[in-house]
Design an enzyme around this catalytic site. Sequence first.
Site, mmCIF file in Angstrom:
data_model
loop_
_atom_site.group_PDB
_atom_site.id
_atom_site.type_symbol
_atom_site.label_atom_id
_atom_site.label_comp_id
_atom_site.label_asym_id
_atom_site.label_seq_id
_atom_site.Cartn_x
_atom_site.Cartn_y
_atom_site.Cartn_z
ATOM 1 N N GLU A 94 1.809 3.718 3.035
ATOM 2 C CA GLU A 94 2.330 3.317 4.246
ATOM 3 C C GLU A 94 3.753 3.025 4.156
ATOM 4 O O GLU A 94 4.530 2.115 4.178
ATOM 5 C CB GLU A 94 1.876 1.929 4.580
ATOM 6 C CG GLU A 94 0.074 1.702 4.556
ATOM 7 C CD GLU A 94 -0.470 0.382 4.490
ATOM 8 O OE1 GLU A 94 0.220 -0.615 4.286
ATOM 9 O OE2 GLU A 94 -1.807 0.469 4.247
ATOM 10 N N ARG A 116 -3.267 4.969 -1.932
ATOM 11 C CA ARG A 116 -3.141 3.631 -1.355
ATOM 12 C C ARG A 116 -2.879 2.671 -2.293
ATOM 13 O O ARG A 116 -1.746 1.596 -2.153
ATOM 14 C CB ARG A 116 -4.427 3.333 -0.460
ATOM 15 C CG ARG A 116 -4.617 1.955 -0.249
ATOM 16 C CD ARG A 116 -6.136 1.900 0.474
ATOM 17 N NE ARG A 116 -6.442 0.215 0.741
ATOM 18 C CZ ARG A 116 -6.018 -0.112 1.908
ATOM 19 N NH1 ARG A 116 -5.374 0.242 2.805
ATOM 20 N NH2 ARG A 116 -6.296 -1.459 2.121
ATOM 21 N N HIS A 176 0.873 -1.134 0.205
ATOM 22 C CA HIS A 176 -0.067 -0.157 0.017
ATOM 23 C C HIS A 176 0.806 1.255 -0.013
ATOM 24 O O HIS A 176 1.842 1.398 0.733
ATOM 25 C CB HIS A 176 -1.092 0.141 1.266
ATOM 26 C CG HIS A 176 -1.967 -1.143 0.994
ATOM 27 N ND1 HIS A 176 -2.405 -1.802 2.283
ATOM 28 C CD2 HIS A 176 -2.594 -1.504 0.051
ATOM 29 C CE1 HIS A 176 -3.406 -2.760 1.887
ATOM 30 N NE2 HIS A 176 -3.580 -2.338 0.654
ATOM 31 N N GLU A 180 1.005 -5.231 10.977
ATOM 32 C CA GLU A 180 0.689 -3.762 10.795
ATOM 33 C C GLU A 180 1.469 -2.959 11.875
ATOM 34 O O GLU A 180 1.390 -3.294 12.989
ATOM 35 C CB GLU A 180 -1.013 -3.827 11.246
ATOM 36 C CG GLU A 180 -2.045 -4.154 10.301
ATOM 37 C CD GLU A 180 -2.097 -3.417 9.078
ATOM 38 O OE1 GLU A 180 -1.800 -2.359 8.908
ATOM 39 O OE2 GLU A 180 -2.860 -4.111 8.179
ATOM 40 N N HIS A 212 2.633 -4.038 6.795
ATOM 41 C CA HIS A 212 1.837 -2.705 6.420
ATOM 42 C C HIS A 212 1.902 -1.838 7.803
ATOM 43 O O HIS A 212 2.497 -2.055 8.592
ATOM 44 C CB HIS A 212 0.413 -3.290 6.540
ATOM 45 C CG HIS A 212 0.119 -4.135 5.100
ATOM 46 N ND1 HIS A 212 -0.996 -3.826 4.438
ATOM 47 C CD2 HIS A 212 0.404 -5.391 4.724
ATOM 48 C CE1 HIS A 212 -1.284 -4.902 3.491
ATOM 49 N NE2 HIS A 212 -0.148 -5.730 3.727
#
Length: 451
Positions: free
Chosen positions: A188, A243, A185, A387, A313
């Site tokens: 990020e 994104r 993405h 994440e 991510h």
Amino acid sequence: MKLSLGVFCLLGILIPGRIGLRLHYDGDQVLRVLPQTSEHVKQLQQLCDTLLLDLWKPLLPEDIQAGEELHIRVPASSLQELKGGLNQHLISYAVLIRDVQEQLDSSMPREGSSHWRVPEGYSYNVYHPMEEIYHWMYQIKESNSELVTQHYLGMTYENRPMYYLKISQPSNKAKKIIWMDCGIHAREWISPAFCQWFVKEILQNYKTDPKIKSFLQNLDVYILPVLNIDGYIYSWTTERLWRKSRSAHVNGTCFGTDLNRNFNGSWGSIGVSHNCSSLIFCGTGPESEPETKAVARFIEKRKSDVLCFLTIHSYGQYILTPYGYKTDLASNHQDLVEAAEKAAVALKEKHGTNFTVGPTSLVLYKNSGSSRDWAHMIGIPFSYTFELRDKGAYGFILPPDQIQPTCEETTTAVMTIIEYVNQKHFPNSAVAVTSGSLWLWLSVLFTWTLS
Ligand SMILES: *[C@@H]1O[C@H](CO)[C@@H](O)[C@H](O)[C@H]1NC(C)=O
Ligand SMILES: *[C@@H]1O[C@H](CO)[C@@H](O)[C@H](O)[C@H]1NC(C)=O
Ligand SMILES: *[C@@H]1O[C@H](CO)[C@@H](O)[C@H](O)[C@H]1NC(C)=O
Ligand SMILES: *[C@@H]1O[C@H](CO)[C@@H](O)[C@H](O)[C@H]1NC(C)=O
């Protein structure tokens, strides 16, 4: 089209300040909103639809739940109306980012500033544009040829080459593979920063750190520092909060596919949009995008050797296991969670950061077509989505002064997972005695001495 884009990218690199065509976020705010009732949820879903807000957490209005906070970027032009609506319905909220553009400006490296290029080498404490990451990859394999090679993986939609780095100690033994990709993405940015940091850590320490030494006897590490190169470049030149990829759809009326909803894992079934204007557009079919196809083809060929698939991510601070598209647990759920929990404990010891571990559909939300689910479905036992920081204070605009602590703690976590996988798969390898087994032996010895 291609030509003008090329010129445009060049401009973006040469003039890192504000340029004419770049989208600005002056006066936009990021709000944290807490719906308390199902009425609130409905009102928020309506506000999101009518005001075209950029939901950061969750990504879909359908996933808004009572008692769960949401993070939304609100364009300056809609702020008054949204806050009016929230007040009217007595929905509580707080401002997380007061001015998105100001926050962005302060996290961009400035031309000529001291940390833009450090004389002694590459700075791992700033975000780097793609040109510099390409150059970094070249430098890394040139100056570490005993351990690192660079390989072509495929082309992006806009015809840019995708390369991965292979970290492999020469050996005539057949080895297994750890895969890690970053930057699927675009916005990020901490994710590509982490992949670079991680490579640096291995190179700096593999000769002295017994744990790294040990796993490199059995495992090769493949690292793709930026999966969504077109999107990443676009986030530097044009729209920082972009994104998706940059593929054109419906005769060029909308752009980009969410590459992490484009894999062949129950593709298109849940938590996606089939509307190409959406942030979570899943593409026109499984692997409809060249970037997804390149990764999938490559991994499929080696799937019997890949023990661990990691995709990095931000944000939210999670280590997520399969599945995202269903609530059923993975067949090796216990092992997956055991490794991830060890990783989360090690991570927290570094800087006190809290990570949540668990199946995506249970601890976060449901989505289909993720690379993590797909990798597990084709038989890769250890498959995780990380994440990284934070939990919303800065969200996608994590300040550069958090790159180092974020990368330090994440390195510890990833190393913990790799060690777990290594010991699980190669139980007899020459691993230094872990403190756990040492204690076990000591207590056995002690009991025996007493009896
Ligand atoms: C795209 O353009 C062509 C030619 O103008 C048209 O026939 C076609 O219906 C369009 N497709 C979509 C999805 O709008
Ligand atoms: C997706 O997976 C299904 C079932 O495993 C398979 O039949 C199909 O060919 C795959 N599609 C692609 C594009 O790989
Ligand atoms: C896709 O979403 C856009 C923006 O929300 C909307 O204007 C458009 O009508 C949608 N298209 C379809 C086919 O639903
Ligand atoms: C981490 O979580 C624990 C338990 O939920 C909490 O007590 C602690 O304050 C959290 N620490 C941070 C830094 O958020």
